[in-house]
Design a protein around this motif. Structure first.
Motif, PDB file in Angstrom:
ATOM      1  N   UNK A   8       0.832  -1.214   0.000  1.00 45.25           N
ATOM      2  CA  UNK A   8       0.000   0.000   0.000  1.00 45.25           C
ATOM      3  C   UNK A   8       0.861   1.255   0.000  1.00 45.25           C
ATOM      4  N   UNK A   9       2.038   1.144   0.606  1.00 47.46           N
ATOM      5  CA  UNK A   9       2.985   2.258   0.656  1.00 47.46           C
ATOM      6  C   UNK A   9       4.241   1.806  -0.063  1.00 47.46           C
ATOM      7  N   UNK A  10       4.662   2.534  -1.083  1.00 43.39           N
ATOM      8  CA  UNK A  10       5.843   2.075  -1.817  1.00 43.39           C
ATOM      9  C   UNK A  10       6.591   3.225  -2.468  1.00 43.39           C
ATOM     10  N   UNK A  64       7.105   8.224   6.882  1.00 37.44           N
ATOM     11  CA  UNK A  64       6.194   9.378   6.779  1.00 37.44           C
ATOM     12  C   UNK A  64       4.974   9.032   5.922  1.00 37.44           C
ATOM     13  N   UNK A  65       5.209   8.319   4.816  1.00 40.10           N
ATOM     14  CA  UNK A  65       4.089   7.932   3.949  1.00 40.10           C
ATOM     15  C   UNK A  65       3.117   7.029   4.700  1.00 40.10           C
ATOM     16  N   UNK A  69      -0.752   7.799   5.597  1.00 44.20           N
ATOM     17  CA  UNK A  69      -1.818   6.846   5.250  1.00 44.20           C
ATOM     18  C   UNK A  69      -2.642   6.491   6.487  1.00 44.20           C
ATOM     19  N   UNK A  70      -1.949   6.152   7.594  1.00 42.44           N
ATOM     20  CA  UNK A  70      -2.661   5.751   8.810  1.00 42.44           C
ATOM     21  C   UNK A  70      -3.559   6.877   9.326  1.00 42.44           C
ATOM     22  N   UNK A  71      -3.043   8.101   9.301  1.00 44.54           N
ATOM     23  CA  UNK A  71      -3.830   9.268   9.754  1.00 44.54           C
ATOM     24  C   UNK A  71      -5.060   9.453   8.866  1.00 44.54           C
ATOM     25  N   UNK A 118      -1.337  16.949  -0.062  1.00 45.84           N
ATOM     26  CA  UNK A 118      -0.771  18.109   0.649  1.00 45.84           C
ATOM     27  C   UNK A 118       0.280  17.654   1.662  1.00 45.84           C
ATOM     28  N   UNK A 119      -0.018  16.571   2.362  1.00 44.41           N
ATOM     29  CA  UNK A 119       0.920  16.052   3.358  1.00 44.41           C
ATOM     30  C   UNK A 119       2.195  15.533   2.697  1.00 44.41           C
ATOM     31  N   UNK A 120       2.038  14.804   1.591  1.00 46.63           N
ATOM     32  CA  UNK A 120       3.217  14.285   0.873  1.00 46.63           C
ATOM     33  C   UNK A 120       4.119  15.442   0.468  1.00 46.63           C
ATOM     34  N   UNK A 121       3.508  16.476  -0.123  1.00 43.07           N
ATOM     35  CA  UNK A 121       4.297  17.583  -0.653  1.00 43.07           C
ATOM     36  C   UNK A 121       4.989  18.398   0.437  1.00 43.07           C
ATOM     37  N   UNK A 122       4.443  18.382   1.645  1.00 39.97           N
ATOM     38  CA  UNK A 122       5.063  19.191   2.692  1.00 39.97           C
ATOM     39  C   UNK A 122       5.949  18.392   3.640  1.00 39.97           C
ATOM     40  N   UNK A 123       5.762  17.061   3.720  1.00 42.01           N
ATOM     41  CA  UNK A 123       6.454  16.337   4.789  1.00 42.01           C
ATOM     42  C   UNK A 123       7.361  15.184   4.362  1.00 42.01           C
TER      43      UNK A 123
END
Lengths: 143, 57
Positions: A8-10, A64-65, A69-71, A118-123
């Protein structure tokens, strides 16, 4: 791409496969599915972009990814969420990032997809280098 | 050199003193998690990373 095991995360060096992400989301959620694909822009300040390169601090980027995802799963009550990001050389028109989410209703799915991007791009510690006619440059994000 | 324990803010100060031309718009990650300025660095084997502004996505 990801033929054997689906994560799911890659972070992937090879082409991201939209149909694999779509199948996974569709098989894990009924209701609303929202997908996002980010592809490189071909112009930068009036100059043609030839290619892109992504580099990551991989273990932390994956953490972080996963955290994002969990959040998102919790906050938006999702049934499934997938985040795949490209690493290495990425040609124009290839997916740089794919996000797929499934929720019982569309509002949550749209909001979650936007929030995740938004989260991906900032964190997430991933950096993009663009190759133009006059050289290669690490991209400085706009605040 | 800095002595442990020191705060993340103190580490930033020491880096700025040692590398005055370096831009300060980075985040510090401790063991692959973003750290707050007040977090304490105690373990000499901690994994520290300076994270310049990210540009993924």
């Amino acid at each position: 791409m990801q033929k054997d095991t689906f994560h799911e995360i890659a972070l992937l060096q090879e082409l991201l496969d939209f149909s694999v992400v779509e199948d996974y989301v569709r098989s894990h959620s009924k209701g609303a599915h929202v997908f996002f694909s980010g592809t490189p822009r071909d112009m930068k300040d009036g100059q043609l972009v030839h290619s892109l390169f992504f580099e990551a601090y991989e273990p932390m980027a994956l953490r972080e990814m996963k955290h994002i995802r969990d959040r998102a799963m919790e906050v938006f009550q999702l049934e499934v969420a997938v985040i795949h990001h490209r690493l290495g050389d990425c040609a124009l028109r290839e997916h740089a990032v794919l996000v797929g989410v499934g929720a019982p209703h569309r509002a949550a799915a749209f909001e979650a997809c936007m929030w995740i991007m938004d989260e991906i791009k900032s964190k997430v510690p991933i950096w993009k280098k663009e190759t133009l006619a006059n050289g290669s440059f690490w991209v400085t994000p706009h605040p | 050199m800095i002595k442990l324990p020191c705060s993340v803010a103190e580490l930033r100060g020491a880096i700025a003193e040692r590398f005055p031309l370096m831009q300060s718009n980075y985040m510090i990650a401790m063991n692959q998690t973003y750290a707050n300025p007040s977090d304490l660095i105690e373990d000499p084997n901690v994994e520290l990373a300076l994270i310049p502004p990210v540009s993924g996505g």
